[in-house]
Enzyme design. Structure first.
Site, short mmCIF file in Angstrom:
data_model
loop_
_atom_site.label_atom_id
_atom_site.label_comp_id
_atom_site.label_asym_id
_atom_site.label_seq_id
_atom_site.Cartn_x
_atom_site.Cartn_y
_atom_site.Cartn_z
N HIS A 29 0.83 -1.20 0.00
CA HIS A 29 0.00 0.00 0.00
C HIS A 29 0.87 1.26 0.00
CE1 HIS A 29 -2.43 -3.28 1.68
NE2 HIS A 29 -3.49 -2.63 1.29
N HIS A 260 -4.02 3.22 -3.54
CA HIS A 260 -4.22 2.68 -2.19
C HIS A 260 -3.45 1.38 -1.94
CE1 HIS A 260 -6.15 1.36 1.51
NE2 HIS A 260 -6.27 0.19 0.94
N GLU A 409 -17.71 -3.58 24.63
CA GLU A 409 -16.84 -4.74 24.78
C GLU A 409 -15.63 -4.67 23.84
OE1 GLU A 409 -20.06 -4.92 23.96
OE2 GLU A 409 -21.07 -5.79 25.70
N HIS A 471 -28.27 -14.83 25.08
CA HIS A 471 -27.30 -14.55 26.15
C HIS A 471 -26.59 -15.82 26.64
CE1 HIS A 471 -29.16 -10.68 25.98
NE2 HIS A 471 -28.48 -10.22 27.01
#
Lengths: 660, 660
Positions: A29, A260, A409, A471
């Site tokens: 890149h 890129h 999280e 859950h």
């Protein structure tokens, strides 16, 4: 040569090293290093404090290349600045097997690579963790010893990933004023213009998260310098939006997605050489420019030496503590503390949910190890990761040892990586095991890097009960065990929980996860043993000579195995129970030990309130597995265990059926 | 009774049903239903268009409870509004094993539950997907048939999760003006005040993402109504910040985290009855209020009947097409189209990267199935998920069939869930296999719900090459296979790729992942076979009677197995090759078939450029596995296969060693 000319030539050194290395590798890149070269040149030659001869100086400024695909930017900088383990040869070997200069920066490959990046957005959150660590340690050891900036450079991709929002809002909330983020605002992603997929006003977004923002021409060194100065003065984290041209200098490809992720091609590179007035061959650098870079590399030597002097002048205990912490060594007394606690547990034989056992263990640990820094993703009372030693860290007071990560999280896990990488602290989290799915990329990166982060994952099975299948972890134990290098613990009782915590803390070069129950568990380890039995990953809990049946179980199901063993034994069926708190450690044991533990029982049973995947290594493909083969359900935990047939009775029944 | 009094009593019906059900279950979340009852009452009695007697009416407004823990809000509404499969008995069985009323709303348990929620933030992105589907279908079928709003209700937790940012910025970019999000702004999370962990100015954040925002008192029905009217008129998606009190009405616990996730307790409930003037027993409702709700439930019947009339009046072909699409049935001609394409492949026997084979298959599929809607997370040219039929969807033109999701894997996956749930379209994605880790929660939810979303995951092994271990999947095949209900395909060549695509598309009630290579693969399926051989998950590619060796392989390694087979056969070692494109389908086959395929060869070899986990089911614990046991590296793909010993030669060598 004016100072601007000098700057341009120094920045062009990065550009040509980068585009030439990518071209030689025929892969990589070039666009970002070429676009961000001016920003990096100003930052590294005028602001960053570091010492290439002492790359691990604890008080160095940290730099995170969140846009890790632009790795040649970092490798070029390290070479130019005089890091000894980054040679011109290394740059020439970019992206080749066995080289230090991997496609994306890999922590541990060379000095100055502060973290492994590539998966987008992660680096921003790593940097947030580093800035948290700096501030916490500054609070603890004072600004004399800890007082540095954390810089990060990200691209549009990093800012689109959700983790960036979690990290940004957390940093803004905590007022991490020494965190400075450069946004390489080149308006291009792989598919083309950013406007194909995004219309976000990034300044407004960051300001909404309590950041200071600055907008500059990323090719104007004076604007870059002024922005950094302004950022350093801000009482908030700062985002500097650097308007740049991707592939800057390439006549045809600059400003397009063609710059890129592919080599520019010999022709375009030749044209770029003309356009930027660079008369040197690939990997050739004019002496004056290399000299100028090397001089810049030594800029902070004096600062570092002064810092060393200050450390030397510090009280012996504080100096020793500081050095111990940055060496990553636990206090020498830790094992004794654990032994004492294990004796107490052997006396008490408590029946407890392992999340509660974990809290009790942490109460001991946090008293003995001052560098632990705990937290929870808004489940403190459920994860039980707080103890009497861990008041909360607040935006204005970092004397605490507990982070309210919020419902984030992913950023929690990635910032913990940053804290561990920074050094001086051992981070542990709190979350539900099911939500490990939200932060899997960061957990994997911790494992790839081999760093000590500890994830406390509670509510580890259908024992969750009424919250239901969304859950209830079913496949999470297997999918986490699948991550190479991650130690997944699932302790059976309070004693094993203490031992697993000890193992996690003593693993300086591996991340750990500790899966813990919501529901109560009886003690299965009744006697004190100086040895950490969990250290082998699996061990004889109830031995038996020439056992006809061996039951292998983990966590909450070890108690069921013990119960079943009693029944089977009562029926004259000789049965052995092996507790399996950590599969990874078991498969690191000598082959003899593994064979002995697996044994020769004609009937082998695996028990875990989770899917079978992974258990065949113990029980074989013809073994009996008592566990889950699909999703859980909403209901009382005890009802669910019965409903899904994970009971002592079910074990006994399956064994008897097999014998019949 | 004033209209305000009536409103209050109707809202209180929700409140008491919710707190009483939670109390009876002794588990659950009363706080949100009590706090959001006013908003929900206004929305469902005055704005939402739906018909409880025809709950699947395609043009109904959609409502997503992103804050799924507040499930009693939704269950109460469904009962009150007269959905026939939600009875008072169901409410009384809240959170009990086998009941419809699970802890979190489960799609498929009862009508009116539009999606499974609970893991925070997911619902926002589901709603974005539904709004995309509505707009796309409105473009295709006209506003006469498709013209509805999508409403969602989220909490602070949803807004902290990173996925929310991905979803919000995408919705703002695409100008999804018929998406209206209520933020239950109660300033409380589980740990306490939101201010413990967050200081974000949500209005500014949403406006930065091109949303309209409105700030209201969420307990004032007039303000709620006015806000919805304003939102409906906006040319942007709208976020309505509803300032509410969690646990509204409970004298002691309202406004605190004590109302969030636990029963209020008999005493507090009694006090709440007094405070709100509610004289009825648990689950008892005054007749006038139930009547008022039931009348509200029938509000849109006329609208629906008119819509049915319009559909009836539509051209036969369009009507048939609309009905087919919403029935989720593929065009009758699809299999013939596939057969023709398979004949062509048998003739051509192309050597292609499977990502390219996938694009070729998609060219056929997208021509035959107009309801596919493709996309990529900014890797269009790498994933090859675009075809001649899929111009890009843009903010102002939804006539295209390709979504530039941006670097937002998580929202992509969750929005695809929303598109599939909406009906009328079949979404497929594009991403790198490694980044499946970013969107695992959404993939799991698709599997739990059993909905047809198809993930195209390219760059499926160390074949990625130079990008290195951060981009090389090693454990992803295992960890995705671990998700119950997800079909993971890994085709070996162009023919298998076409067959796997067919299977994925024909699986109306399961999500699929298709793992594809970056590197070229030779054709291994050389003959035309009308039968879809991949349908059994594993099949004899090269049969052999009484084979001494059976090699099981998937994807790019099938070619290696074929090569090794030739060598071994040349050495007089009878060898069979089994291709394993989909383990999940294989283990659904009759036991006889499974036994026959696994067979009795004394030497069994598994080959996959990934970890062993899961392969023991084929090769046994003593089988030979040729694959990875740790992370990859940066280097040329071919070099990496050699370096890690995943070659035909390595297979032959391992077999010979075992025989010796």
């Amino acid at each position: 040569m004016t100072s601007l000319e000098k700057h341009n030539r120094m920045a062009n050194a990065i550009r040509f090293l980068s585009m030439d290395a990518v071209q030689k590798a025929n892969s990589g890149h070039p666009g970002l290093p070429m676009g961000a070269a001016d920003v990096a040149t100003v930052l590294f030659t005028r602001f960053m404090r570091f010492d290439p001869k002492n790359p691990n100086w604890p008080n160095r400024d940290r730099f995170v290349l969140s846009a890790g695909h632009g790795s040649m930017l970092l490798y070029s900088l390290l070479y130019l600045l005089g890091y000894e383990d980054m040679t011109l040869e290394d740059l020439k070997n970019f992206r080749q097997l066995g080289s230090k200069t991997a496609g994306h920066p890999e922590y541990g490959h060379a000095s100055g690579i502060e973290t492994t990046t590539g998966p987008l957005g992660q680096g921003i959150a790593n940097a947030v963790g580093m800035a948290i660590a700096e501030r916490k340690l500054a609070d603890e050891f004072g600004g004399e010893l800890m007082d540095h900036y954390t810089y990060a450079l990200c691209g549009d991709g990093c800012l689109m990933e959700g983790i960036s929002q979690e990290a940004i809002t957390l940093a803004g909330h905590l007022k991490l004023s020494k965190l400075i983020l450069f946004w390489d605002n080149n308006s291009i992603t792989i598919d083309g213009a950013v406007s194909l997929a995004d219309s976000t006003d990034q300044h407004a977004r960051f300001r909404a998260a309590n950041w200071h923002t600055i907008d500059i021409d990323g090719h104007n060194p004076d604007e870059v310098a002024a922005a950094i100065e302004e950022a350093q003065k801000s009482d908030k984290p700062t985002m500097i939006a650097c308007k740049t041209t991707i592939g800057y200098g390439a006549p045809k490809k600059a400003g397009t997605n063609k710059a890129h992720g592919s080599p520019l091609g010999d022709e375009e590179i030749a044209e770029t050489r003309k356009a930027l007035g660079w008369e040197y061959a690939p990997f050739e650098l004019p002496e004056d420019i290399l000299d100028a870079w090397r001089v810049a590399g030594l800029r902070s030597t004096k600062t570092r030496v002064e810092w060393e002097e200050r450390l030397k002048g510090t009280k012996t205990e504080i100096k020793a503590e500081f050095n111990r912490r940055f060496a990553g060594e636990l206090p020498g007394s830790f094992d004794r503390t654990v032994q004492k606690y294990k004796q107490q547990l052997a006396d008490e034989k408590p029946t407890l949910a392992s999340r509660k056992s974990s809290q009790n263990a942490l109460e001991v640990i946090n008293g003995a190890i001052p560098e632990t820094i705990g937290g929870s993703a808004d489940l403190t009372g459920s994860n039980n990761t707080n103890t009497s030693q861990t008041p909360s860290i607040t935006p204005d007071d970092f004397s605490g040892r507990f982070i309210h990560w919020g419902i984030r999280e992913h950023a929690m896990a990635a910032a913990m990586n940053g804290i561990a990488l920074h050094g001086g602290l051992i981070p542990y989290s709190g979350g539900f095991l099911i939500f490990s799915d939200y932060c899997r990329t960061s957990v994997r990166l911790a494992a790839l890097m081999g760093i000590r982060v500890i994830h406390v994952w509670t509510h580890d099975s259908i024992g969750v009960g009424e919250d239901g299948p969304t859950h209830e972890p079913v496949e999470q134990m297997a999918s986490l065990r699948a991550i190479p290098g991650l130690q997944m613990f699932r302790p059976a009782d309070a004693m094993e929980t203490a031992e697993c915590w000890q193992l996690a803390l003593e693993s300086a070069h591996a991340p750990s996860g500790i899966a813990l129950t919501r529901q109560n568990l009886p003690a299965v380890r009744l006697d004190y043993n100086e040895k950490n039995l969990c250290a082998t990953g699996a061990y004889d809990l109830i031995p038996a000579n020439e056992a006809e049946v061996t039951i292998f179980a983990s966590g909450s199901e070890v108690g069921l195995a013990v119960e079943a063993q009693k029944t089977l034994d009562g029926k004259g069926i000789s049965t052995r129970v092996v507790s399996v708190p950590c599969m990874e450690l078991f498969f690191e044991q000598p082959e003899d030990y593994q064979k002995a533990i697996i044994g020769n029982s004609p009937i082998k049973v695996g028990v875990e309130a989770a899917i079978r995947m992974g258990w065949d290594s113990f029980i074989g493909t013809d073994g009996i597995f008592i566990g889950m083969d699909g999703y859980g359900a909403s209901g009382k935990g005890a009802d669910l265990f019965k409903h899904f047939g994970i009971t002592a009775e079910a074990i006994v029944e399956a064994v008897e059926k097999k014998r019949a």
